[in-house]
Scaffold this active site. Structure first.
Site, short mmCIF file in Angstrom:
data_model
loop_
_atom_site.label_atom_id
_atom_site.label_comp_id
_atom_site.label_asym_id
_atom_site.label_seq_id
_atom_site.Cartn_x
_atom_site.Cartn_y
_atom_site.Cartn_z
N SER A 184 0.85 -1.21 0.00
CA SER A 184 0.00 0.00 0.00
C SER A 184 0.88 1.25 0.00
O SER A 184 0.56 2.25 -0.63
CB SER A 184 -0.90 0.01 1.24
OG SER A 184 -1.73 -1.12 1.23
N ILE A 209 -27.01 -19.19 -2.71
CA ILE A 209 -28.18 -19.64 -3.49
C ILE A 209 -27.97 -21.08 -3.98
O ILE A 209 -28.92 -21.84 -4.13
CB ILE A 209 -28.45 -18.65 -4.66
CG1 ILE A 209 -29.01 -17.35 -4.10
CG2 ILE A 209 -29.38 -19.25 -5.72
CD1 ILE A 209 -29.16 -16.22 -5.10
N GLY A 219 -26.53 -23.31 -2.19
CA GLY A 219 -26.45 -24.21 -1.04
C GLY A 219 -25.14 -24.98 -1.06
O GLY A 219 -24.08 -24.45 -1.45
N GLU A 223 -4.26 -3.36 -7.21
CA GLU A 223 -4.27 -1.94 -7.62
C GLU A 223 -4.79 -1.05 -6.50
O GLU A 223 -5.47 -0.04 -6.74
CB GLU A 223 -5.05 -1.75 -8.93
CG GLU A 223 -4.38 -2.52 -10.06
CD GLU A 223 -4.74 -2.05 -11.44
OE1 GLU A 223 -5.11 -0.88 -11.59
OE2 GLU A 223 -4.64 -2.87 -12.36
N THR A 258 -5.84 -1.56 -2.11
CA THR A 258 -6.91 -2.21 -1.33
C THR A 258 -8.10 -1.25 -1.16
O THR A 258 -7.99 -0.04 -1.42
CB THR A 258 -6.38 -2.56 0.08
OG1 THR A 258 -6.00 -1.34 0.72
CG2 THR A 258 -5.19 -3.50 0.02
N SER A 259 -9.20 -1.80 -0.65
CA SER A 259 -10.38 -0.96 -0.38
C SER A 259 -10.02 0.17 0.59
O SER A 259 -10.50 1.30 0.45
CB SER A 259 -11.50 -1.80 0.22
OG SER A 259 -12.07 -2.62 -0.76
N GLU A 260 -9.19 -0.15 1.57
CA GLU A 260 -8.80 0.88 2.55
C GLU A 260 -8.07 2.02 1.84
O GLU A 260 -8.30 3.20 2.14
CB GLU A 260 -7.91 0.26 3.65
CG GLU A 260 -8.61 -0.72 4.58
CD GLU A 260 -8.87 -2.10 3.96
OE1 GLU A 260 -8.31 -2.39 2.88
OE2 GLU A 260 -9.64 -2.88 4.55
#
Ligand code: FAD
Length: 380
Positions: free
Chosen positions: A132, A337, A339, A363, A365-367
């Site tokens: 990061s 869905i 199962g 590319e 992270t979400s953070e």
């Protein structure tokens, strides 16, 4: 505002869809199980122009815009996210860095071969200690007797083991911090340049992810890409565009998982009824379809802005963040869905569920996307 695909985009989508059905779909599980890099299919994608999607025709590219490119990546991911990842890293990271920062000579030397798929490209920013915080790059390039001497190593490079060309970022002036990292183009076979370990991954297993290592690797000055010290700053521009392709990868993966779940819900009977008749399943399907559509709109918004030549730092981070987190949820629900059968490799959702997680990591992270978005908001 126009929410319709053009007739050319509809044609492009069906061309890629037919290609994916014929050349990719029959092999998806074999490639995944055995971690086979689908070189033949990638070369065929090159013949179709998909490896040079966003580059001008006079450099051997297909001359498409980012909306078209997103359509390509989405359609590939719908069948095999690994193939979409290979093609996205090749286009929007490696080749695009050469296109955006390269000299005319570098563009003429590299782009036609990369755009047609004769050569495969990879792009190495991440290091074991600099993920990061990519500005914490440790690999160095030192000018000695008119040549650059590279030492160090990169990790997690998509396509590393199959690349003919690598764009890599190295520190050239430690004191200058973010403005002291430069980009270099390395040709396969250059002494002192080699690929290391290939990672054994949770998902995206048909894509090759590996180390790239430099040991006293000597490069002529013409292998410097862009201005000295501007490799990191250029990388951020490259990632702005790349994140649109990761959003497309996420949307396509979610769409593939949704299609399978919808189909399955109309075939599976429990309590004497198709499970699609249960409101609980209908609500899942409705939420999944709605969130895919919302992500697709964000992706197209970022693509349209990029095509209009606007800065997309915030929009591409938003599209990537929303699409990748959405896709993780959609793939989870798609398994639900199914199962117990969703847990079994005979059904495609098992693989989508594993592949999709990369979208919230690669590319940025979400953070990190939230940090990028917040910084842009606070600047406005
Ligand atoms: C399959 C795959 C393909 C890849 N392909 C490429 C490629 O082609 N080229 C390339 O250069 N790289 C590539 N990457 C690397 C990828 O971009 C990095 O893994 C990613 O940027 C995260 O870096 P890291 O793994 O070192 O995690 P770290 O940076 O160590 O992060 C660990 C955790 O800490 C969080 N974190 C870190 N800093 C902060 C902060 N300031 N605030 C809040 N949270 C923080 C992160 O979000 C994460 O949750 C690839 C990775 C994978 C898995």
């Amino acid at each position: 505002m126009n929410f319709e695909y053009t007739s050319e985009q509809i044609q492009l989508r069906s061309t890629v869809r037919e290609f994916a059905a014929a050349e990719i779909a029959p092999h998806v599980m074999e490639w995944d199980e055995n971690q086979i890099f689908p070189l033949d299919a990638i070369k065929k994608a090159g013949e179709l122009g998909l490896l040079g999607a966003i580059f001008p025709e006079d450099l051997g590219g297909a001359g498409l815009g980012y909306i078209d490119y997103a359509i390509v990546i989405e359609e590939l991911a719908r069948v095999d996210p690994s193939v979409a990842l290979i093609i996205a890293a090749h286009n929007s990271l490696c080749t695009n860095h050469i296109y955006l920062a390269g000299s005319d000579e570098q563009k003429r030397r590299y782009i036609p071969k990369l755009a047609t798929g004769e050569w495969i490209g990879c792009w190495s920013l991440t290091e074991p200690e600099a993920g990061s915080d990519a500005a914490g790059t440790r690999s160095t390039a030192v000018l000695q007797d008119g040549h650059w001497i590279l030492n160090g190593g990169k990790t997690f490079t998509t396509n590393a083991q199959y690349a003919d060309v690598c764009v890599a970022m190295c520190v050239t002036d430690r004191q200058a911090s973010q403005h002291g990292i430069s980009a270099f183009i390395l040709d396969k076979g250059t002494p002192g340049f080699r690929v290391g370990k290939k990672e054994n991954k949770l998902g995206m297993r048909a894509s090759a992810t590996g180390e790239v290592l430099f040991t006293d690797c000597r490069l002529s000055p013409c292998q410097l890409l862009g201005k000295p010290g501007e490799g990191f700053v250029d990388s951020l521009r490259i990632l702005d565009g790349g994140r649109i392709s990761i959003a497309a990868l996420a949307v396509g993966t979610a769409q593939g998982a949704f299609d399978a779940a919808l189909r399955y819900s109309k075939q599976r009977k429990q309590f004497g009824r198709f499970i699609s008749e249960f409101q609980a399943i209908q609500h899942k399907l409705a939420d999944m379809a709605t969130s895919i559509e919302a992500a697709r709109l964000l992706m197209f918004q970022a693509g349209a802005m990029k095509d209009a030549g606007k800065r997309v730092t915030k929009q591409s981070a938003m599209a990537k963040l929303f699409a990748s987190e959405m896709a993780v949820k959609v793939c989870d629900e798609a398994v639900q869905i199914h199962g117990g059968y969703g847990f079994i490799k005979d059904y495609p959702v098992e693989k989508f569920y594993r592949d999709v997680k990369l979208c919230t990591i690669g590319e940025g992270t979400s953070e990190i996307q939230r940090m990028v978005i917040a910084r842009q908001l606070l600047k406005e």
